[in-house]
Motif scaffolding. Sequence first.
Motif, PDB file in Angstrom:
ATOM      1  N   ARG A  30      -7.098  36.748   9.204  1.00  0.00           N
ATOM      2  CA  ARG A  30      -6.622  35.368   9.126  1.00  0.00           C
ATOM      3  C   ARG A  30      -7.796  34.454   8.805  1.00  0.00           C
ATOM      4  NH1 ARG A  30      -2.497  38.226   9.666  1.00  0.00           N
ATOM      5  NH2 ARG A  30      -0.828  37.734  11.063  1.00  0.00           N
ATOM      6  N   SER A  31      -7.525  33.420   8.033  1.00  0.00           N
ATOM      7  CA  SER A  31      -8.566  32.442   7.731  1.00  0.00           C
ATOM      8  C   SER A  31      -8.753  31.534   8.948  1.00  0.00           C
ATOM      9  CB  SER A  31      -8.173  31.605   6.515  1.00  0.00           C
ATOM     10  OG  SER A  31      -7.097  30.743   6.844  1.00  0.00           O
ATOM     11  N   SER A  32      -9.861  30.852   8.982  1.00  0.00           N
ATOM     12  CA  SER A  32     -10.127  29.921  10.078  1.00  0.00           C
ATOM     13  C   SER A  32      -9.047  28.847  10.147  1.00  0.00           C
ATOM     14  CB  SER A  32     -11.494  29.258   9.903  1.00  0.00           C
ATOM     15  OG  SER A  32     -12.513  30.219  10.014  1.00  0.00           O
ATOM     16  N   GLU A  33      -8.600  28.394   8.980  1.00  0.00           N
ATOM     17  CA  GLU A  33      -7.561  27.364   8.928  1.00  0.00           C
ATOM     18  C   GLU A  33      -6.252  27.879   9.522  1.00  0.00           C
ATOM     19  OE1 GLU A  33      -5.896  23.735   8.513  1.00  0.00           O
ATOM     20  OE2 GLU A  33      -8.000  24.276   8.243  1.00  0.00           O
ATOM     21  N   GLU A  34      -5.868  29.110   9.200  1.00  0.00           N
ATOM     22  CA  GLU A  34      -4.649  29.696   9.767  1.00  0.00           C
ATOM     23  C   GLU A  34      -4.752  29.806  11.284  1.00  0.00           C
ATOM     24  OE1 GLU A  34      -2.567  32.854   6.914  1.00  0.00           O
ATOM     25  OE2 GLU A  34      -4.714  33.232   7.177  1.00  0.00           O
ATOM     26  N   LEU A  35      -5.899  30.203  11.772  1.00  0.00           N
ATOM     27  CA  LEU A  35      -6.089  30.326  13.220  1.00  0.00           C
ATOM     28  C   LEU A  35      -6.019  28.964  13.901  1.00  0.00           C
ATOM     29  CD1 LEU A  35      -8.907  33.008  13.256  1.00  0.00           C
ATOM     30  CD2 LEU A  35      -6.479  33.336  13.773  1.00  0.00           C
ATOM     31  N   ARG A  36      -6.654  27.961  13.292  1.00  0.00           N
ATOM     32  CA  ARG A  36      -6.594  26.598  13.860  1.00  0.00           C
ATOM     33  C   ARG A  36      -5.157  26.088  13.910  1.00  0.00           C
ATOM     34  NH1 ARG A  36     -10.660  25.507  10.213  1.00  0.00           N
ATOM     35  NH2 ARG A  36     -12.674  25.903  11.107  1.00  0.00           N
ATOM     36  N   GLU A  37      -4.396  26.314  12.826  1.00  0.00           N
ATOM     37  CA  GLU A  37      -3.000  25.872  12.794  1.00  0.00           C
ATOM     38  C   GLU A  37      -2.186  26.559  13.878  1.00  0.00           C
ATOM     39  OE1 GLU A  37      -1.600  26.573   8.827  1.00  0.00           O
ATOM     40  OE2 GLU A  37      -2.817  24.956   7.991  1.00  0.00           O
ATOM     41  N   ARG A  38      -2.424  27.847  14.088  1.00  0.00           N
ATOM     42  CA  ARG A  38      -1.696  28.581  15.134  1.00  0.00           C
ATOM     43  C   ARG A  38      -2.016  28.025  16.513  1.00  0.00           C
ATOM     44  NH1 ARG A  38       1.171  33.117  16.216  1.00  0.00           N
ATOM     45  NH2 ARG A  38       0.681  34.217  18.135  1.00  0.00           N
ATOM     46  N   VAL A  39      -3.291  27.768  16.766  1.00  0.00           N
ATOM     47  CA  VAL A  39      -3.695  27.214  18.056  1.00  0.00           C
ATOM     48  C   VAL A  39      -3.077  25.831  18.245  1.00  0.00           C
ATOM     49  CG1 VAL A  39      -5.668  26.335  19.367  1.00  0.00           C
ATOM     50  CG2 VAL A  39      -5.816  28.562  18.238  1.00  0.00           C
ATOM     51  N   THR A  40      -3.084  25.018  17.206  1.00  0.00           N
ATOM     52  CA  THR A  40      -2.502  23.677  17.289  1.00  0.00           C
ATOM     53  C   THR A  40      -1.015  23.740  17.606  1.00  0.00           C
ATOM     54  OG1 THR A  40      -4.138  22.821  15.741  1.00  0.00           O
ATOM     55  CG2 THR A  40      -2.137  21.519  16.024  1.00  0.00           C
ATOM     56  N   ARG A  41      -0.280  24.660  16.934  1.00  0.00           N
ATOM     57  CA  ARG A  41       1.163  24.821  17.212  1.00  0.00           C
ATOM     58  C   ARG A  41       1.399  25.247  18.654  1.00  0.00           C
ATOM     59  NH1 ARG A  41       1.237  27.560  12.298  1.00  0.00           N
ATOM     60  NH2 ARG A  41       1.458  29.539  13.398  1.00  0.00           N
ATOM     61  N   ARG A  42       0.595  26.206  19.138  1.00  0.00           N
ATOM     62  CA  ARG A  42       0.769  26.689  20.512  1.00  0.00           C
ATOM     63  C   ARG A  42       0.479  25.588  21.520  1.00  0.00           C
ATOM     64  NH1 ARG A  42       4.075  29.977  19.199  1.00  0.00           N
ATOM     65  NH2 ARG A  42       3.450  32.017  18.474  1.00  0.00           N
ATOM     66  N   LEU A  43      -0.554  24.796  21.290  1.00  0.00           N
ATOM     67  CA  LEU A  43      -0.873  23.698  22.203  1.00  0.00           C
ATOM     68  C   LEU A  43       0.256  22.673  22.226  1.00  0.00           C
ATOM     69  CD1 LEU A  43      -4.677  23.212  21.481  1.00  0.00           C
ATOM     70  CD2 LEU A  43      -3.627  24.182  23.552  1.00  0.00           C
TER      71      LEU A  43
END
Length: 53
Positions: A30-43
């Motif tokens: 996963r790209s850093s951007e994909e990981l950030r988006e996933r974390v943002t959605r979970r939060l």
Amino acid sequence: MEMEIQSGVIEAVTKSDILGLQLATWERERSSEELRERVTRRLAELAFVEEDL
């Protein structure tokens, strides 16, 4: 929406069967951007749940 139930043989599936699957989408990097988006959605989801408590 109605769903039709098809008669036939239903095979038992275990958790081990499912976890043993090797799907390319699970293993790709996963790209850093994909990981950030996933974390943002979970939060956001967690914040929504906390509001209901």
